[in-house]
Scaffold this active site. Structure first.
Site, mmCIF file in Angstrom:
data_model
loop_
_atom_site.group_PDB
_atom_site.id
_atom_site.type_symbol
_atom_site.label_atom_id
_atom_site.label_comp_id
_atom_site.label_asym_id
_atom_site.label_seq_id
_atom_site.Cartn_x
_atom_site.Cartn_y
_atom_site.Cartn_z
ATOM 1 N NE ARG A 26 -32.164 -1.693 -7.208
ATOM 2 C CZ ARG A 26 -31.097 -0.965 -6.874
ATOM 3 N NH1 ARG A 26 -30.027 -0.974 -7.660
ATOM 4 N NH2 ARG A 26 -31.079 -0.219 -5.789
ATOM 5 C CD GLU A 50 -25.309 6.020 6.926
ATOM 6 O OE1 GLU A 50 -25.675 5.314 5.968
ATOM 7 O OE2 GLU A 50 -24.711 5.599 7.923
HETATM 8 P P1 AMP Z 1 -34.105 5.536 0.621
HETATM 9 O O1 AMP Z 1 -34.103 6.877 -0.078
HETATM 10 O O2 AMP Z 1 -33.253 5.510 1.847
HETATM 11 O O3 AMP Z 1 -35.506 5.043 0.878
HETATM 12 O O4 AMP Z 1 -33.390 4.511 -0.354
HETATM 13 C C1 AMP Z 1 -34.104 3.966 -1.401
HETATM 14 C C2 AMP Z 1 -33.257 3.743 -2.602
HETATM 15 O O5 AMP Z 1 -31.992 3.178 -2.304
HETATM 16 C C3 AMP Z 1 -33.971 2.771 -3.517
HETATM 17 O O6 AMP Z 1 -33.917 3.263 -4.857
HETATM 18 C C4 AMP Z 1 -33.242 1.456 -3.345
HETATM 19 O O7 AMP Z 1 -33.086 0.814 -4.569
HETATM 20 C C5 AMP Z 1 -31.895 1.819 -2.723
HETATM 21 N N1 AMP Z 1 -31.557 1.026 -1.517
HETATM 22 C C6 AMP Z 1 -31.461 1.495 -0.241
HETATM 23 N N2 AMP Z 1 -31.125 0.520 0.630
HETATM 24 C C7 AMP Z 1 -31.022 -0.621 -0.109
HETATM 25 C C8 AMP Z 1 -30.733 -2.004 0.219
HETATM 26 N N3 AMP Z 1 -30.445 -2.426 1.474
HETATM 27 N N4 AMP Z 1 -30.728 -2.900 -0.792
HETATM 28 C C9 AMP Z 1 -31.015 -2.511 -2.062
HETATM 29 N N5 AMP Z 1 -31.296 -1.238 -2.430
HETATM 30 C C10 AMP Z 1 -31.301 -0.296 -1.471
#
Ligand code: AMP
Length: 175
Positions: A58, A95
């Site tokens: 996205r 996770e």
């Molecule tokens: P992180 O690496 O944990 O910061 O996760 C970020 C990536 O996971 C991004 O590319 C987001 O699009 C996706 N993502 C993580 N949590 C969500 C959520 N609650 N809703 C939508 N996309 C999420």
């Protein structure tokens, strides 16, 4: 506010307990989409930006629009195995398990100043991998921009600890 109202929340996707913040509804709303891209660009106004990089998938939609508006090149940072040319890889912990992001070796020139974009920052692991890849290519990250931050997951603080300024448009409680 137009941006917050245009984001849809889907409970229990992709697994039970996750509140999925769905930006496809924002991208589908012409005013919200333009407001989101323009607002992020304004937050970095006055800085020299040589390239916009974005995180699959996205992030590409925001990143492409921002690069077009700034008249600079766009660089995709993709999940493992998708880029066709020789690439740098960076793995990070999720996770459950591990993920890997990749960047074409020749996508950035040493010394270039890069704005890194994604739709949402949660734990910050994906963004951190992107920053490491950009730095390994010899370029610098002048900042990271997101539509959404989930502050309870601490991603923003993790990225700011790497000396990278972070700008977000909206925050949502929970994870
Ligand atoms: P992180 O690496 O944990 O910061 O996760 C970020 C990536 O996971 C991004 O590319 C987001 O699009 C996706 N993502 C993580 N949590 C969500 C959520 N609650 N809703 C939508 N996309 C999420």
């Amino acid at each position: 506010m137009n941006i917050r109202n245009s984001i849809r929340t889907i409970p229990d996707f992709p697994k039970p307990g996750i509140q999925f913040r769905d930006v496809t509804t924002l991208f589908g709303d012409p005013r919200a989409f333009r407001e989101a891209t323009d607002s992020l660009i304004h937050l970095f106004a006055g800085q020299r930006i040589d390239k916009v990089a974005a995180l699959e998938a996205r992030g590409f939609i925001m990143g492409g629009a921002i690069a077009h508006q700034l008249c600079v090149g766009f660089v995709p940072i993709r999940k493992a195995g998708k880029l066709p040319g020789p690439s740098l890889s960076e793995s990070y912990t999720l996770e459950y398990g591990e993920a890997t992001m990749e960047l074409h070796e020749d996508a950035l020139q040493p010394g270039e100043r890069v704005l890194l974009v994604d739709d949402l920052i949660a734990t910050g692991g994906t963004c951190e991998a992107g920053i490491k890849l950009i730095r390994r290519a010899g370029a610098s990250v002048i900042g990271c921009g997101f539509i959404i931050d989930l502050p309870e997951l601490g991603g923003r603080a993790k990225i700011e600890a790497l000396d990278v300024p972070v700008h977000v448009l909206v925050e949502f409680e929970g994870d």
